[in-house]
Design a protein around this motif. Structure first.
Motif, PDB file in Angstrom:
ATOM      1  N   ALA A 427       0.804  -1.218   0.000  1.00  0.00           N
ATOM      2  CA  ALA A 427       0.000   0.000   0.000  1.00  0.00           C
ATOM      3  C   ALA A 427       0.840   1.272   0.000  1.00  0.00           C
ATOM      4  CB  ALA A 427      -0.933  -0.001   1.212  1.00  0.00           C
ATOM      5  N   ASN A 428       2.013   1.254   0.657  1.00  0.00           N
ATOM      6  CA  ASN A 428       2.781   2.498   0.802  1.00  0.00           C
ATOM      7  C   ASN A 428       3.835   2.702  -0.275  1.00  0.00           C
ATOM      8  OD1 ASN A 428       5.175   1.097   1.453  1.00  0.00           O
ATOM      9  ND2 ASN A 428       4.793   1.190   3.654  1.00  0.00           N
ATOM     10  N   GLY A 429       3.883   1.812  -1.252  1.00  0.00           N
ATOM     11  CA  GLY A 429       4.837   2.001  -2.339  1.00  0.00           C
ATOM     12  C   GLY A 429       6.048   1.102  -2.276  1.00  0.00           C
ATOM     13  N   GLY A 430       5.991   0.025  -1.471  1.00  0.00           N
ATOM     14  CA  GLY A 430       7.054  -0.978  -1.522  1.00  0.00           C
ATOM     15  C   GLY A 430       7.972  -1.034  -0.329  1.00  0.00           C
ATOM     16  N   THR A 431       7.688  -0.267   0.755  1.00  0.00           N
ATOM     17  CA  THR A 431       8.556  -0.257   1.926  1.00  0.00           C
ATOM     18  C   THR A 431       7.897  -1.009   3.074  1.00  0.00           C
ATOM     19  OG1 THR A 431       9.513   1.872   1.305  1.00  0.00           O
ATOM     20  CG2 THR A 431       9.786   1.178   3.590  1.00  0.00           C
ATOM     21  N   LEU A 432       8.585  -2.030   3.610  1.00  0.00           N
ATOM     22  CA  LEU A 432       8.063  -2.804   4.732  1.00  0.00           C
ATOM     23  C   LEU A 432       8.293  -2.014   6.011  1.00  0.00           C
ATOM     24  CD1 LEU A 432       6.862  -5.645   5.512  1.00  0.00           C
ATOM     25  CD2 LEU A 432       9.211  -6.268   6.119  1.00  0.00           C
ATOM     26  N   PRO A 433       7.205  -1.552   6.685  1.00  0.00           N
ATOM     27  CA  PRO A 433       7.401  -0.760   7.904  1.00  0.00           C
ATOM     28  C   PRO A 433       7.683  -1.651   9.103  1.00  0.00           C
ATOM     29  CG  PRO A 433       5.060  -1.019   7.485  1.00  0.00           C
ATOM     30  CD  PRO A 433       5.778  -1.719   6.348  1.00  0.00           C
ATOM     31  N   ALA A 434       8.306  -1.073  10.109  1.00  0.00           N
ATOM     32  CA  ALA A 434       8.472  -1.771  11.381  1.00  0.00           C
ATOM     33  C   ALA A 434       7.163  -1.668  12.152  1.00  0.00           C
ATOM     34  CB  ALA A 434       9.612  -1.159  12.187  1.00  0.00           C
ATOM     35  N   ALA A 435       6.602  -2.805  12.553  1.00  0.00           N
ATOM     36  CA  ALA A 435       5.336  -2.782  13.293  1.00  0.00           C
ATOM     37  C   ALA A 435       5.546  -2.166  14.669  1.00  0.00           C
ATOM     38  CB  ALA A 435       4.780  -4.194  13.429  1.00  0.00           C
ATOM     39  N   LYS A 436       4.620  -1.283  15.078  1.00  0.00           N
ATOM     40  CA  LYS A 436       4.766  -0.585  16.360  1.00  0.00           C
ATOM     41  C   LYS A 436       3.444  -0.607  17.113  1.00  0.00           C
ATOM     42  CE  LYS A 436       6.576   3.188  14.383  1.00  0.00           C
ATOM     43  NZ  LYS A 436       7.130   2.738  13.109  1.00  0.00           N
ATOM     44  N   LEU A 437       3.521  -0.853  18.425  1.00  0.00           N
ATOM     45  CA  LEU A 437       2.353  -0.861  19.298  1.00  0.00           C
ATOM     46  C   LEU A 437       2.472   0.099  20.478  1.00  0.00           C
ATOM     47  CD1 LEU A 437       1.420  -4.643  19.399  1.00  0.00           C
ATOM     48  CD2 LEU A 437      -0.177  -2.786  18.949  1.00  0.00           C
ATOM     49  N   VAL A 438       3.691   0.518  20.811  1.00  0.00           N
ATOM     50  CA  VAL A 438       3.921   1.388  21.964  1.00  0.00           C
ATOM     51  C   VAL A 438       4.692   2.621  21.513  1.00  0.00           C
ATOM     52  CG1 VAL A 438       5.019   1.608  24.223  1.00  0.00           C
ATOM     53  CG2 VAL A 438       3.901  -0.532  23.593  1.00  0.00           C
ATOM     54  N   LYS A 439       4.152   3.798  21.852  1.00  0.00           N
ATOM     55  CA  LYS A 439       4.819   5.041  21.489  1.00  0.00           C
ATOM     56  C   LYS A 439       5.786   5.508  22.575  1.00  0.00           C
ATOM     57  CE  LYS A 439       2.353   8.152  19.226  1.00  0.00           C
ATOM     58  NZ  LYS A 439       2.699   7.988  17.792  1.00  0.00           N
ATOM     59  N   ALA A 440       5.363   5.390  23.844  1.00  0.00           N
ATOM     60  CA  ALA A 440       6.222   5.894  24.919  1.00  0.00           C
ATOM     61  C   ALA A 440       5.704   5.420  26.273  1.00  0.00           C
ATOM     62  CB  ALA A 440       6.277   7.420  24.899  1.00  0.00           C
ATOM     63  N   VAL A 441       6.584   5.493  27.279  1.00  0.00           N
ATOM     64  CA  VAL A 441       6.221   5.327  28.682  1.00  0.00           C
ATOM     65  C   VAL A 441       6.450   6.678  29.342  1.00  0.00           C
ATOM     66  CG1 VAL A 441       6.693   4.129  30.840  1.00  0.00           C
ATOM     67  CG2 VAL A 441       6.913   2.906  28.668  1.00  0.00           C
ATOM     68  N   LYS A 442       5.425   7.169  30.069  1.00  0.00           N
ATOM     69  CA  LYS A 442       5.523   8.499  30.661  1.00  0.00           C
ATOM     70  C   LYS A 442       5.301   8.461  32.166  1.00  0.00           C
ATOM     71  CE  LYS A 442       4.144  11.234  26.624  1.00  0.00           C
ATOM     72  NZ  LYS A 442       3.216  12.284  26.122  1.00  0.00           N
ATOM     73  N   SER A 443       5.941   9.397  32.851  1.00  0.00           N
ATOM     74  CA  SER A 443       5.714   9.582  34.284  1.00  0.00           C
ATOM     75  C   SER A 443       4.385  10.302  34.480  1.00  0.00           C
ATOM     76  CB  SER A 443       6.849  10.409  34.885  1.00  0.00           C
ATOM     77  OG  SER A 443       6.757  11.755  34.426  1.00  0.00           O
ATOM     78  N   PRO A 444       3.841  10.322  35.724  1.00  0.00           N
ATOM     79  CA  PRO A 444       2.589  11.060  35.953  1.00  0.00           C
ATOM     80  C   PRO A 444       2.684  12.532  35.572  1.00  0.00           C
ATOM     81  CG  PRO A 444       3.046   9.617  37.801  1.00  0.00           C
ATOM     82  CD  PRO A 444       4.255   9.572  36.916  1.00  0.00           C
ATOM     83  N   ALA A 445       3.894  13.085  35.566  1.00  0.00           N
ATOM     84  CA  ALA A 445       4.082  14.487  35.198  1.00  0.00           C
ATOM     85  C   ALA A 445       4.156  14.685  33.688  1.00  0.00           C
ATOM     86  CB  ALA A 445       5.355  15.028  35.849  1.00  0.00           C
ATOM     87  N   GLY A 446       4.109  13.569  32.933  1.00  0.00           N
ATOM     88  CA  GLY A 446       4.144  13.676  31.475  1.00  0.00           C
ATOM     89  C   GLY A 446       5.526  13.557  30.873  1.00  0.00           C
ATOM     90  N   GLU A 447       6.532  13.294  31.687  1.00  0.00           N
ATOM     91  CA  GLU A 447       7.902  13.157  31.183  1.00  0.00           C
ATOM     92  C   GLU A 447       8.088  11.783  30.548  1.00  0.00           C
ATOM     93  OE1 GLU A 447      12.483  12.933  32.941  1.00  0.00           O
ATOM     94  OE2 GLU A 447      10.761  13.177  34.277  1.00  0.00           O
ATOM     95  N   VAL A 448       8.674  11.741  29.357  1.00  0.00           N
ATOM     96  CA  VAL A 448       8.940  10.475  28.683  1.00  0.00           C
ATOM     97  C   VAL A 448      10.117   9.790  29.361  1.00  0.00           C
ATOM     98  CG1 VAL A 448       9.654   9.368  26.529  1.00  0.00           C
ATOM     99  CG2 VAL A 448       8.025  11.265  26.477  1.00  0.00           C
ATOM    100  N   VAL A 449       9.881   8.599  29.922  1.00  0.00           N
ATOM    101  CA  VAL A 449      10.951   7.875  30.605  1.00  0.00           C
ATOM    102  C   VAL A 449      11.461   6.705  29.765  1.00  0.00           C
ATOM    103  CG1 VAL A 449      10.226   8.532  32.923  1.00  0.00           C
ATOM    104  CG2 VAL A 449       9.230   6.517  31.880  1.00  0.00           C
ATOM    105  N   VAL A 450      10.645   6.207  28.843  1.00  0.00           N
ATOM    106  CA  VAL A 450      11.068   5.145  27.928  1.00  0.00           C
ATOM    107  C   VAL A 450      10.427   5.419  26.570  1.00  0.00           C
ATOM    108  CG1 VAL A 450      10.998   2.685  27.372  1.00  0.00           C
ATOM    109  CG2 VAL A 450      11.253   3.404  29.752  1.00  0.00           C
ATOM    110  N   ARG A 451      11.220   5.365  25.527  1.00  0.00           N
ATOM    111  CA  ARG A 451      10.691   5.427  24.170  1.00  0.00           C
ATOM    112  C   ARG A 451      11.214   4.190  23.428  1.00  0.00           C
ATOM    113  NH1 ARG A 451       8.190   9.503  21.817  1.00  0.00           N
ATOM    114  NH2 ARG A 451       9.089  11.109  23.170  1.00  0.00           N
ATOM    115  N   PRO A 452      10.358   3.182  23.246  1.00  0.00           N
ATOM    116  CA  PRO A 452      10.836   1.927  22.655  1.00  0.00           C
ATOM    117  C   PRO A 452      11.476   2.134  21.290  1.00  0.00           C
ATOM    118  CG  PRO A 452       8.620   1.665  23.534  1.00  0.00           C
ATOM    119  CD  PRO A 452       8.923   3.125  23.577  1.00  0.00           C
TER     120      PRO A 452
END
Length: 518
Positions: A427-452
């Protein structure tokens, strides 16, 4: 008589040596004592302070000691709900009979049953009542000793979405899905709690009462931000509930440009609040479970043949309903003369047997399958996923696999997630994308502590091949054509795709088990 200084030397030397050894021992003991004091009062100060505090503190958490799992827009997927509850601290109770009678008038229940609940509670806990805000206010205003009403957040409600992806929690923590994969990040003890204080003998400390307290020590539960879109997820689950009728089924919606999974659902489903049997088949996430793909795999074969220049969309073939390859027979309805594009639309086994088995061969088909991501796990959550199957690519040393692989049968097994990824490349023109399910892990304050970390996209076919194949797949669903997927046409928008079915053994009644795909 003059003393002889030489005769005194051994005695003086012996005393000095003993004094030195004694001094050294004292210094070592003082150093050890100082080190121990430093260890207790400095290095382990926070830990021992927390232990001492916990021994003098009675707490009832007001929110889960695990973070929420959210969709891409920050919306909770687990349907969390706030309910007003009645917390009880037994050491603070004065007269259970009197307090039970007062609660009975407010709750509309019998005083005897409430008093029984109060006597059964050996430590702090919640009474089995969920209140509205007005009743909760009345309980607070009653001023009953050892009793408090407070809003409590229940992390998983009655209608959570993406249950198989989220998984569930048991006494040991996350036991399946993202709950298991990100268990360390999701759990934490730093949450608001109803708190009361006691002395060393367990007696209430006067004047402090029961209050809501936010701890300042310990790790807070982190939140998990997924790629799921709650709106898409709800729509997909509604369709599956309507169409599945108790049958095993799964669906995956993926953004073909970046591989982000927007919806993933599996049926039958389960209640994450009531896991009675961890081996229940309803817990299986069929979106990452490998099955024979059947004719949906023909798009991969077509991509390989077009890319290698072994076939043209308008090349003509003759389908007489039966074809023999190396002593093995493949059958179909008998389509007569048709182009390769028409063979894709009608899913002709005869044509794909010839193109796949005779022109490409099993070695080339195995290579293109691997290039399209089959035969290996996607690790879409950003970490290894125990529930995800890698699938299988047929062996090259079995002559039957030439024809079987050409039509998506035999030892070939793929997952819906893998297949969504492969079709995204078309569909995208021939490029196999990396499958992704998680964007980030954040603290209660909204700080990104893990970005897979996500894998890199890889070009698997040229843009020209992808464009030609997309046009051929549109012929599958074209309502004016003769394709097998006309029911999937979307008025006003159009569509493209591929149907497939694969036999996989026999059921208890002796009938064939057939996996249907689109």
């Amino acid at each position: 008589m003059t003393p002889n200084p030489i005769s005194q030397t051994p005695i003086t030397y012996s005393i000095a040596r003993r004094l030195f050894a004694l001094t050294l021992i004292v210094l070592l003991l003082l150093a050890a004592l100082g080190g121990r004091l430093y260890h207790l009062q400095v290095a382990k100060n926070a830990a021992y302070t927390a232990i001492a505090h916990s021994q003098r503190t009675l707490s009832l958490p007001l929110s889960p000691e695990r973070g929420l799992i959210l969709d891409r827009n920050g919306e909770p997927l687990s349907d969390p709900v706030h309910t007003w509850r009645i917390g009880v601290f037994p050491p603070f109770l004065d007269d259970r009979a009197t307090e039970a009678a007062a609660l009975a008038r407010l709750l509309g229940d019998s005083a005897a049953s409430i008093e029984y609940e109060l006597w059964e509670m050996k430590k702090q806990g919640w009474l089995p009542y969920r209140l509205d805000e007005q009743t909760a206010a009345a309980v607070r205003d009653a001023g009953l000793a050892g009793i408090a009403a407070a809003p409590v957040l229940h992390r998983v409600g009655e209608n959570p979405l993406a249950r198989h992806l989220l998984g569930y929690v048991n006494a040991n923590g996350g036991a399946q899905g993202l709950e298991y994969i990100y268990d360390a990040e999701l759990k934490g003890g730093d949450v608001p709690a109803l708190t009361a204080y006691v002395d060393g003998h367990g007696n209430p400390l006067a004047g402090l009462g029961i209050r809501a307290v936010v701890p300042t020590a310990g790790k807070a539960p982190y939140q998990l931000i997924t790629t799921i879109d709650k709106r898409f997820q709800a729509a997909v689950e509604e369709v599956l509930d309507r169409a599945a009728a108790g049958r095993p089924v799964a669906a995956v919606v993926m953004d073909p440009e970046n591989g982000e999974v927007l919806a993933m659902a599996s049926r039958p489903t389960f209640d994450p609040n009531k896991i009675e049997n961890p081996n229940n088949p309803a817990l299986h996430n069929r979106a990452v479970r490998a099955e024979p793909p059947g004719s949906v795999f023909k798009a991969v074969i077509a991509a390989a043949a077009l890319e290698a220049g072994l076939v043209e969309p308008d090349e003509e073939f003759y389908c007489d309903g039966e074809h023999e390859i190396d002593g093995w027979h493949v059958t179909d309805a008998g389509h007569g003369w048709l182009t390769f594009s028409e063979a894709v639309a009608k899913s002709c086994n005869i044509v794909f047997g010839e193109v796949g088995a005779e022109r490409l061969g099993v070695t080339a088909m195995r290579e293109v399958a691997a290039h399209f991501g089959f035969g290996e796990a996607t690790d879409a959550p950003g970490r290894p996923w125990p529930e995800e199957s890698a699938g299988t690519i047929v062996r090259a040393d079995d002559p039957t696999n030439d024809i079987q692989m050409a039509i998506g049968q035999g030892d070939l097994e793929v997952t819906p997630l893998q297949l969504a990824r492969a079709y995204s490349a078309i569909a995208n023109g021939g490029t196999l994308p990396a499958a992704k399910l998680v964007k980030a892990v954040k603290s209660p304050a909204g700080e990104v502590v893990v970005r897979p970390a996500a894998g890199r996209p890889e070009r698997v076919i040229s843009r020209e091949t992808a464009a030609r194949l997309k046009q051929m797949l549109e012929g599958v669903t074209d309502p004016g054509g003769a394709g097998t997927g006309k029911l999937a046409w979307v008025p006003g928008a159009g569509s493209a795709g591929k149907t497939g079915s694969a036999e996989d053994g026999r059921n208890e009644s002796g009938g064939a088990v057939v996996h249907a795909w689109f």
